[in-house]
Design a protein around this motif. Structure first.
Motif, PDB file in Angstrom:
ATOM      1  N   ARG A 117     -35.957 -27.665   1.050  1.00  0.00           N
ATOM      2  CA  ARG A 117     -35.683 -28.269   2.391  1.00  0.00           C
ATOM      3  C   ARG A 117     -34.962 -27.276   3.194  1.00  0.00           C
ATOM      4  O   ARG A 117     -33.723 -26.882   2.720  1.00  0.00           O
ATOM      5  N   PRO A 118     -35.473 -26.489   4.057  1.00  0.00           N
ATOM      6  CA  PRO A 118     -34.507 -25.193   4.463  1.00  0.00           C
ATOM      7  C   PRO A 118     -33.294 -25.569   5.177  1.00  0.00           C
ATOM      8  O   PRO A 118     -32.450 -24.789   5.119  1.00  0.00           O
ATOM      9  N   THR A 119     -33.069 -26.609   5.751  1.00  0.00           N
ATOM     10  CA  THR A 119     -32.143 -27.047   6.450  1.00  0.00           C
ATOM     11  C   THR A 119     -30.875 -27.468   5.366  1.00  0.00           C
ATOM     12  O   THR A 119     -29.658 -27.787   5.712  1.00  0.00           O
ATOM     13  N   SER A 120     -31.117 -27.564   4.020  1.00  0.00           N
ATOM     14  CA  SER A 120     -30.128 -27.936   3.236  1.00  0.00           C
ATOM     15  C   SER A 120     -29.629 -26.627   2.417  1.00  0.00           C
ATOM     16  O   SER A 120     -28.334 -26.849   1.684  1.00  0.00           O
ATOM     17  N   PHE A 121     -30.046 -25.503   2.833  1.00  0.00           N
ATOM     18  CA  PHE A 121     -29.411 -24.306   2.442  1.00  0.00           C
ATOM     19  C   PHE A 121     -29.099 -23.614   3.462  1.00  0.00           C
ATOM     20  O   PHE A 121     -29.820 -23.435   4.610  1.00  0.00           O
ATOM     21  N   ASP A 122     -28.131 -22.425   3.618  1.00  0.00           N
ATOM     22  CA  ASP A 122     -27.718 -21.561   4.394  1.00  0.00           C
ATOM     23  C   ASP A 122     -28.809 -20.408   4.394  1.00  0.00           C
ATOM     24  O   ASP A 122     -29.291 -20.193   3.436  1.00  0.00           O
ATOM     25  N   PRO A 123     -29.116 -19.781   5.430  1.00  0.00           N
ATOM     26  CA  PRO A 123     -29.944 -18.483   5.437  1.00  0.00           C
ATOM     27  C   PRO A 123     -29.342 -17.517   4.633  1.00  0.00           C
ATOM     28  O   PRO A 123     -27.901 -17.196   4.754  1.00  0.00           O
ATOM     29  N   ALA A 124     -29.950 -16.591   3.980  1.00  0.00           N
ATOM     30  CA  ALA A 124     -29.470 -15.519   3.416  1.00  0.00           C
ATOM     31  C   ALA A 124     -29.048 -14.282   4.044  1.00  0.00           C
ATOM     32  O   ALA A 124     -29.795 -14.379   5.409  1.00  0.00           O
ATOM     33  N   PRO A 125     -28.110 -13.624   3.914  1.00  0.00           N
ATOM     34  CA  PRO A 125     -27.729 -12.485   4.683  1.00  0.00           C
ATOM     35  C   PRO A 125     -28.834 -11.440   4.805  1.00  0.00           C
ATOM     36  O   PRO A 125     -29.686 -11.322   4.211  1.00  0.00           O
ATOM     37  N   THR A 126     -29.119 -10.902   6.123  1.00  0.00           N
ATOM     38  CA  THR A 126     -30.186 -10.125   6.452  1.00  0.00           C
ATOM     39  C   THR A 126     -30.049  -8.614   6.531  1.00  0.00           C
ATOM     40  O   THR A 126     -30.969  -7.781   6.868  1.00  0.00           O
ATOM     41  N   SER A 127     -28.870  -8.089   6.054  1.00  0.00           N
ATOM     42  CA  SER A 127     -28.713  -6.599   6.146  1.00  0.00           C
ATOM     43  C   SER A 127     -28.111  -6.140   5.127  1.00  0.00           C
ATOM     44  O   SER A 127     -27.267  -6.785   4.355  1.00  0.00           O
ATOM     45  N   GLY A 128     -28.292  -4.621   4.739  1.00  0.00           N
ATOM     46  CA  GLY A 128     -27.767  -4.233   3.665  1.00  0.00           C
ATOM     47  C   GLY A 128     -28.566  -4.124   2.462  1.00  0.00           C
ATOM     48  O   GLY A 128     -28.260  -3.070   1.447  1.00  0.00           O
ATOM     49  N   GLY A 129     -29.798  -4.720   2.419  1.00  0.00           N
ATOM     50  CA  GLY A 129     -30.478  -4.654   1.224  1.00  0.00           C
ATOM     51  C   GLY A 129     -31.453  -3.351   1.254  1.00  0.00           C
ATOM     52  O   GLY A 129     -31.713  -2.731   2.444  1.00  0.00           O
ATOM     53  N   THR A 130     -31.833  -3.069  -0.094  1.00  0.00           N
ATOM     54  CA  THR A 130     -32.990  -1.811   0.062  1.00  0.00           C
ATOM     55  C   THR A 130     -33.884  -2.147  -1.075  1.00  0.00           C
ATOM     56  O   THR A 130     -34.140  -1.381  -1.975  1.00  0.00           O
ATOM     57  N   ALA A 131     -34.628  -3.363  -0.969  1.00  0.00           N
ATOM     58  CA  ALA A 131     -35.573  -3.785  -1.860  1.00  0.00           C
ATOM     59  C   ALA A 131     -36.635  -2.799  -1.719  1.00  0.00           C
ATOM     60  O   ALA A 131     -37.035  -2.081  -0.538  1.00  0.00           O
ATOM     61  N   THR A 132     -37.599  -2.681  -2.835  1.00  0.00           N
ATOM     62  CA  THR A 132     -38.747  -1.712  -2.693  1.00  0.00           C
ATOM     63  C   THR A 132     -39.938  -2.427  -2.224  1.00  0.00           C
ATOM     64  O   THR A 132     -40.020  -3.792  -2.358  1.00  0.00           O
ATOM     65  N   ILE A 133     -40.609  -2.058  -1.468  1.00  0.00           N
ATOM     66  CA  ILE A 133     -41.964  -2.660  -0.865  1.00  0.00           C
ATOM     67  C   ILE A 133     -43.272  -2.342  -1.872  1.00  0.00           C
ATOM     68  O   ILE A 133     -43.392  -0.938  -1.865  1.00  0.00           O
ATOM     69  N   GLU A 134     -43.877  -3.233  -2.358  1.00  0.00           N
ATOM     70  CA  GLU A 134     -45.002  -2.709  -3.135  1.00  0.00           C
ATOM     71  C   GLU A 134     -46.263  -3.347  -2.687  1.00  0.00           C
ATOM     72  O   GLU A 134     -46.349  -4.529  -2.446  1.00  0.00           O
ATOM     73  N   LYS A 135     -47.223  -2.415  -2.347  1.00  0.00           N
ATOM     74  CA  LYS A 135     -48.565  -3.014  -1.888  1.00  0.00           C
ATOM     75  C   LYS A 135     -49.458  -3.498  -3.074  1.00  0.00           C
ATOM     76  O   LYS A 135     -49.567  -2.750  -4.135  1.00  0.00           O
ATOM     77  N   ILE A 136     -49.884  -4.652  -2.586  1.00  0.00           N
ATOM     78  CA  ILE A 136     -50.755  -5.361  -3.766  1.00  0.00           C
ATOM     79  C   ILE A 136     -52.220  -5.591  -3.155  1.00  0.00           C
ATOM     80  O   ILE A 136     -52.193  -5.734  -1.885  1.00  0.00           O
ATOM     81  N   ASP A 137     -53.138  -5.957  -3.831  1.00  0.00           N
ATOM     82  CA  ASP A 137     -54.717  -5.949  -3.429  1.00  0.00           C
ATOM     83  C   ASP A 137     -54.729  -7.573  -3.203  1.00  0.00           C
ATOM     84  O   ASP A 137     -53.901  -8.148  -3.551  1.00  0.00           O
ATOM     85  N   SER A 138     -55.384  -7.705  -2.014  1.00  0.00           N
ATOM     86  CA  SER A 138     -55.698  -9.089  -1.438  1.00  0.00           C
ATOM     87  C   SER A 138     -56.815  -9.595  -2.393  1.00  0.00           C
ATOM     88  O   SER A 138     -57.370  -9.030  -2.974  1.00  0.00           O
ATOM     89  N   VAL A 139     -56.759 -11.060  -2.339  1.00  0.00           N
ATOM     90  CA  VAL A 139     -57.562 -11.897  -3.238  1.00  0.00           C
ATOM     91  C   VAL A 139     -58.728 -12.378  -1.830  1.00  0.00           C
ATOM     92  O   VAL A 139     -58.199 -13.340  -1.354  1.00  0.00           O
TER      93      VAL A 139
END
Lengths: 317, 249
Positions: free
Chosen positions: A148-170
């Motif tokens: 339930r989204p309203t029961s949790f605060d939103p995660a902070p949105t800046s400063g992260g550097t996650a890798t982006i991996e492309k994957i095949d669609s099904v």
């Protein structure tokens, strides 16, 4: 092992509830991957990669994912499931639509709409429209959970550097086709996410009288709600209905006007941070849950309310 | 065309839920039970399709204890032709219910399955979608309007952003929103007639599907009570409290 969060977006922008969902997932484990299935959704992937709680973004592009039809999205999530301990999405119309399909195909019993994480397999979820809270333990090897989204605060949105991996669609033969989406056009915020909600009940006596409510809603940048009694009486359309059989709202401020407080209405608003009740019947059940109760004739109180608001120098929006 | 409608017996939506002191669930003894509200919309939509000549037969099905039959009987009283009661003495999770329904559907071969979008007791919102996935059928969830065309249904869905329209191939599962229609009341003559309509009874555990529950309910408790508030004596005091004490405006 890691957690897979399935992101909601419109192919160009991330929907904010995904951030609440990522935050909820972080209460389970820190290794969070986020799946972005869409059509040309690079921008969404970049947004998520900047969220510090996210370790990896999986991007799967296909025209079949453009309108997030549940039948098309499900096989992709099912294919990825083996690498994860938890599959997580928001418990709004996006997550509710596809997650049970994923769970069924993996022979998993889904835990819906959780409001608290006690541990990797232990969650709290409201039942009976929030009139009871159940603590449950999932015994499936992989957990399918909606948040339930309203029961949790939103995660902070800046400063992260996650890798982006492309994957095949099904891609599977389509059994359903998207036609159109009509977004509710309103000058006012959406009922489900508004910071302030002002609702009218049977005490409003007519649809015409809702103009008193609307004037205050405009002033407070509030969404307009209604009790089932007001909807059944034809004062207002049923997409405004707050309650067990309508929408569940959790605003910072909820103002109930001419609403007695039937059980089924209370179920839809009693988690609001501050509740105000304006009712001429001092015995109305709504007063028992109101932080501030005003026993008054609403036809006098609402114009005064507007007048007092007009006197304020600033009003939060 | 044949339509199957799944209905569930739940605590009536007007009843104040009371949590058991021992934390094992909620009180159901001597509590008014009714059909899950959106399941009434599901029945209504099926009966309307029959009345318009588009459907030939409407079959109502429920899974639950002996008394769950009442829910099927009510569906028969508003126009369903016959009923199926899958008897189960204890709670079965949506996944198990979906497997049971799949088994029945393989025999009954309906073209459309209608059910409510969510049951107001466990609030899971899963069964329709799970059933659709297990059958490999299309789904139209949270339907507020449907239009049956040749081999497809156009479904208008209530989504967070507003309304979404999709076209889904038959056979299909449609889960119904309260806005789909106005369920009718059963007339006394129709209630009498419904008593003669057949209800076939099958036993859930004899169907040969795995209906074991995977989720353990550890505890059921009352939600935290709100602290009692105060009464204010004037609108001016109310606005002042909201501004300076609660700091919400």
């Amino acid at each position: 092992m890691s957690i897979l969060v399935i992101a909601e977006h419109d192919n160009s922008v991330l929907k904010t509830f995904s951030l609440n969902t990522i935050n909820a997932a972080s209460k389970i484990d820190s290794d969070i991957h986020v799946l972005v299935a869409g059509n040309k959704c690079e921008n969404v992937c970049k947004e998520i990669a900047a969220v510090p709680l996210v370790k990896k973004v999986l991007q799967s592009d296909s025209p079949n994912y453009e309108n997030y039809l549940a039948e098309n999205l499900t096989p992709l999530v099912v294919k990825l499931a083996g690498k994860y301990t938890h599959l997580i999405a928001s418990a709004n119309t996006f997550g509710k639509n596809f997650m049970p399909r994923v769970a069924a195909l993996l022979d998993i019993s889904q835990v819906s709409d959780i409001i608290k994480v006690n541990g990797p397999d232990n969650f709290v979820r409201p039942i009976y429209a929030g009139n009871a809270f159940a603590t449950v333990k999932s015994n499936d090897k992989t957990k399918c959970v909606t948040i339930r989204p309203t029961s949790f605060d939103p995660a902070p949105t800046s400063g992260g550097t996650a890798t982006i991996e492309k994957i095949d669609s099904v891609n599977i033969p389509s059994v359903s086709k998207f036609i159109k989406r009509e977004e509710t056009k309103s000058e006012r915020p959406e009922l489900g996410t508004a910071r302030v909600v002002i609702s009218g009940g049977r005490g409003m006596k007519s649809g015409e009288n809702f103009k008193l409510i609307n004037a205050i809603a405009d002033k407070l940048n509030a969404a307009v709600g209604a009790s089932r009694a007001a909807v059944d009486a034809g004062y207002i359309s049923n997409d405004h209905q707050v309650g067990q059989t309508g929408k569940v709202v959790v605003p910072d401020l909820y103002i109930a006007v001419g609403i007695s407080g039937a059980i089924q209405h209370l179920a839809g608003m009693k988690e609001s941070k501050i509740i105000v009740a304006i009712n001429k019947d001092g015995e109305a059940p709504i007063f028992s849950i109101a932080d501030y109760g005003l026993e008054a004739d609403l036809f006098e109180a609402l114009p005064q309310f507007l007048e007092e608001l007009n006197k304020l120098n600033t009003i939060q929006k | 065309m044949k339509i199957l409608v799944a209905v569930k017996r739940v605590i009536d939506y007007n009843v104040q839920i009371r949590v058991k002191e021992d934390g094992t669930g909620v009180h159901t003894d001597n509590v008014k039970m009714s059909t899950n509200p959106p399941d009434d919309n599901a029945i209504e939509e099926a009966v309307k399709l029959k009345e318009s000549g588009k459907a030939k037969e409407v079959v109502a099905i429920t899974v639950g204890e002996e008394k769950a039959q009442e829910t099927v009987r009510k569906a028969l009283a508003v126009g369903a032709d016959r009923g199926i009661h899958i008897k189960a003495d204890s709670y079965i999770e949506p996944l198990g219910v979906a497997k049971i329904l799949k088994k029945v559907i393989e025999k009954e071969k309906p073209d459309i399955v209608f059910m409510g979008k969510q049951a107001i007791d466990d609030d899971c919102n899963q069964t329709g979608q799970m059933l659709s996935a297990l059958l490999g059928w299309s789904q139209g969830t949270f339907a507020s309007k449907i239009e049956l065309k040749d081999k497809i249904i156009q479904v208008t869905r209530e989504v967070d952003e507003g309304l979404e329209t999709i076209e889904i191939n038959l056979p299909a599962i449609v889960t119904c929103d309260l806005r789909l229609n106005e369920p009718r009341y059963a007339s006394l003559p129709n209630i009498m007639k419904a008593k003669k309509k057949p209800i076939e009874q099958l036993i859930a555990k004899d169907l040969g599907v795995d209906i074991s529950n995977r989720i353990q309910q550890l505890k059921v408790e009352e939600p935290p009570k709100r602290k009692g508030g105060i009464k204010v004596s004037s609108v001016a005091e109310l606005v002042s409290k909201l501004k300076n004490e609660a700091k919400v405006i």
